[in-house]
Design a protein around this motif. Structure first.
Motif, PDB file in Angstrom:
ATOM      1  N   GLY A   1       0.814  -1.217   0.000  1.00 31.90           N
ATOM      2  CA  GLY A   1       0.000   0.000   0.000  1.00 31.90           C
ATOM      3  C   GLY A   1       0.841   1.258   0.000  1.00 31.90           C
ATOM      4  O   GLY A   1       0.561   2.211  -0.739  1.00 31.90           O
ATOM      5  N   LEU A   2       1.887   1.268   0.817  1.00 34.58           N
ATOM      6  CA  LEU A   2       2.761   2.444   0.876  1.00 34.58           C
ATOM      7  C   LEU A   2       3.519   2.637  -0.430  1.00 34.58           C
ATOM      8  O   LEU A   2       3.772   3.771  -0.852  1.00 34.58           O
ATOM      9  N   THR A   3       3.880   1.528  -1.081  1.00 37.93           N
ATOM     10  CA  THR A   3       4.560   1.615  -2.378  1.00 37.93           C
ATOM     11  C   THR A   3       3.632   2.219  -3.427  1.00 37.93           C
ATOM     12  O   THR A   3       4.045   3.073  -4.224  1.00 37.93           O
ATOM     13  N   LEU A   4       2.368   1.782  -3.436  1.00 37.31           N
ATOM     14  CA  LEU A   4       1.402   2.334  -4.386  1.00 37.31           C
ATOM     15  C   LEU A   4       1.165   3.823  -4.140  1.00 37.31           C
ATOM     16  O   LEU A   4       0.858   4.570  -5.066  1.00 37.31           O
ATOM     17  N   MET A   5       1.335   4.242  -2.885  1.00 37.52           N
ATOM     18  CA  MET A   5       1.170   5.656  -2.539  1.00 37.52           C
ATOM     19  C   MET A   5       2.453   6.449  -2.763  1.00 37.52           C
ATOM     20  O   MET A   5       2.519   7.638  -2.439  1.00 37.52           O
ATOM     21  N   ASN A   6       3.495   5.774  -3.286  1.00 42.30           N
ATOM     22  CA  ASN A   6       4.795   6.419  -3.545  1.00 42.30           C
ATOM     23  C   ASN A   6       5.453   6.959  -2.280  1.00 42.30           C
ATOM     24  O   ASN A   6       6.127   7.996  -2.313  1.00 42.30           O
ATOM     25  N   VAL A   7       5.239   6.248  -1.185  1.00 45.17           N
ATOM     26  CA  VAL A   7       5.883   6.630   0.074  1.00 45.17           C
ATOM     27  C   VAL A   7       7.320   6.116   0.063  1.00 45.17           C
ATOM     28  O   VAL A   7       7.587   4.979  -0.340  1.00 45.17           O
TER      29      VAL A   7
END
Length: 315
Positions: free
Chosen positions: A282-288
């Motif tokens: 999820g964080l990867t998809l949010m570009n975190v």
């Protein structure tokens, strides 16, 4: 009293599942691709390696012990298996069986030093993690091994009913671990030893054999996880498995396993592994940034420890 016990169990198992639902709900509002079937499969596949290692770690943790060497066991068994396949051209089924057996043997070495020689688990596995990793590096001269048999890779990367093969490996090992812990005397021995080793010994529990089982089981699953990863990547590297022990311990802790021993579950650990996989996805998809992902993982682990503390207070 019974009410408090049930409440404590709910806080651990129900709370873990609720955390996963909340996390999914948040990520679904932040990314349109999060709830797609393709991304769900990605999460399950990415979580499979950690889930397998974490199942073995859970048994060791319930025992009241720890195993820091699972990543190095994975590395040694991976390069050994690949070498047998590529350089000795043995059938891949035989090579896989040999790698799994090697994982068991390396786990047994840990168990011998802990259960027979009576050394501290933390110190023993801290030492063997360096030893096993060094052997893997020396075995390959620090180089990866490529050109694995296509038949082996086909099995590992295959799909059945829309799900990748590693998911079925995890499902099978989860069922086996659950049966051992909940339907076999061996599971009772593990819990009893982790709860109070001295009392377990007095009660006739075969403590030494139980410790051998736990560490051999953890070594077996580490080797299996390594084989799956090698099959997906198409190469075996002596640096594989770095920090696997950290994520495995985290998954078990998030799933409700007590690091004090005597408590944990296969289902909870799988939920913990999926939570970590979902968090990273999820964080990867949010570009975190990866730095914040690491911080979020640490926060999740600390929250799990606080919940465990509260749950134990309710029992």
């Amino acid at each position: 009293m019974k009410q408090n016990v049930h409440l404590g169990k709910w806080l651990r198992s129900g709370g873990t599942f609720l955390a996963l639902i909340i996390m999914c709900a948040i990520f679904s509002t932040q990314s349109a691709t999060f709830f797609t079937s393709k991304n769900t499969i990605n999460i399950l596949q990415a979580s499979s390696i950690n889930a397998l290692v974490a199942l073995g770690m859970t048994v060791v943790i319930i025992l009241g012990s720890i195993d820091l060497s699972v990543g190095s066991i994975a590395a040694f068994s991976a390069v050994f298996m690949a070498d047998m396949m590529v350089n000795f051209e043995l059938p891949w089924v035989l090579c896989l069986a040999m790698a799994l057996a090697l994982g068991v043997v390396l786990g047994a070495v840990n168990a011998f030093l802990i259960a027979v020689v009576k050394l501290q688990p933390f110190i023993v596995t801290l030492g063997t993690t360096s030893l096993y990793r060094a052997i893997a590096l020396l075995y390959t001269d620090g180089n990866p091994i490529f050109n694995l048999p296509s038949g082996f890779r086909t099995v590992i990367t295959s799909y059945l009913w829309g799900l990748p093969a590693p998911v079925y490996f995890v499902l099978a090992m989860t069922i086996i671990t659950w049966i051992i812990l909940n339907r076999m005397p061996l599971g009772e021995y593990v819990v009893a030893t982790g709860g109070n080793e001295e009392a377990a010994t007095i009660s006739g529990v075969p403590v030494v054999r139980t410790k051998f089982f736990a560490y051999c089981f953890a070594g077996f699953l580490a080797a299996l996880a390594a084989a799956i990863l090698v099959g997906r990547l198409g190469a075996a590297e002596p640096i594989v498995g770095m920090n696997w022990e950290t994520t495995a311990i985290a998954s078990a802790a998030i799933g409700g396993a007590s690091l004090a021993g005597g408590r944990g579950s296969a289902i909870g650990t799988i939920l913990g592994a999926v939570i970590l996989g979902t968090l990273i996805n999820g964080l990867t998809l949010m570009n975190v940034q990866a730095f914040w992902q690491l911080a979020a993982t640490g926060a999740i682990i600390l929250i799990a420890m606080i919940v465990d503390k509260v749950a134990r207070g309710k029992e």
